[in-house]
Write a protein that holds these residues in place. Structure first.
Motif, short mmCIF file in Angstrom:
data_model
loop_
_atom_site.label_atom_id
_atom_site.label_comp_id
_atom_site.label_asym_id
_atom_site.label_seq_id
_atom_site.Cartn_x
_atom_site.Cartn_y
_atom_site.Cartn_z
N PRO A 87 0.83 -1.21 0.00
CA PRO A 87 0.00 0.00 0.00
C PRO A 87 0.86 1.26 0.00
O PRO A 87 1.96 1.28 0.56
CB PRO A 87 -0.80 -0.13 1.30
N GLU A 128 -4.80 0.17 2.14
CA GLU A 128 -4.65 -1.09 2.85
C GLU A 128 -5.71 -2.06 2.32
O GLU A 128 -6.83 -1.66 2.00
CB GLU A 128 -4.83 -0.89 4.36
N ARG A 182 -8.52 -4.20 2.60
CA ARG A 182 -9.60 -4.50 3.54
C ARG A 182 -10.76 -5.22 2.87
O ARG A 182 -11.64 -5.73 3.55
CB ARG A 182 -10.09 -3.21 4.20
#
Length: 200
Positions: free
Chosen positions: A127, A159, A161
């Motif tokens: 990231p 990130e 997720r």
């Protein structure tokens, strides 16, 4: 018309179940695939879908197949767009479009013209802000057909997720499921997406 089943492996990234891609067609035994098709057909009838495309996300459990989600559309993740034509030569998009504008199905859209395997695999760079992208080394890998980028230089890779944050995919073919996956993963390894973290 029963179209196809694909296998979708997942990885556990710090508690997030992230789909790594898919392999087309499925390596499941024909009997298992028949059960999945039958389950999807019952689900379509249960929710009142009797026309057009219908897709089920399923999981095979110790108690047999279970549905995670159903939707009245074609499959995503570059299945109907990329790997199905590469693996089988079939054109599900053309078939769905014909139905949508009131034309009859063309059997040629659903008839296999080749017998190969294709895989779409996810690239997961660190990231951060994208500072460089170079797809050329990936495209030089044997079996790699295409690199699909969802980011450009200066975009930010967040990130991981959920599956919506996946920034790039490599599509590859092979003479077996294992070869298609190996080629796609080699293409991902060769794909250069360099990122930089923001200074703290």
């Amino acid at each position: 018309h029963r179209l196809n089943v694909v296998d979708r492996p997942f990885a556990d990234l710090e508690g997030v179940a992230l789909e790594l891609g898919h392999v087309n067609p499925s390596a499941l035994p024909a009997a298992h695939q028949d059960e999945l098709f039958a389950l999807a057909e019952r689900a379509a009838a249960a929710v009142g879908v009797g026309f057009g495309a219908f897709k089920a996300d399923t999981i095979w459990t110790a108690d047999g197949p279970r549905i995670l989600e159903v939707t009245a559309r074609l499959s995503g993740g570059f299945d109907c767009q990329k790997t199905t034509p590469l693996a089988t030569g079939r054109n599900f998009i053309a078939a769905a479009l014909r139905l949508a504008i009131g034309l009859p199905l063309d059997p040629a859209d659903l008839a296999p013209t080749r017998r190969r395997y294709a895989a779409a695999w996810t690239a997961l760079p660190e990231p951060g802000r994208v500072v460089e992208i170079d797809a050329a080394p990936s495209l030089a890998v044997p079996g790699v057909e295409e690199v699909l980028l969802r980011v450009s230089v200066d975009d930010v890779v967040p990130e991981y997720r959920d599956c919506a944050t996946r920034p790039a995919f490599v599509v590859a073919t092979g003479d077996s499921p294992a070869e298609a996956v190996a080629n796609a993963r080699a293409g991902v390894a060769a794909l250069r997406i360099r990122t930089e973290r923001a200074a703290a």
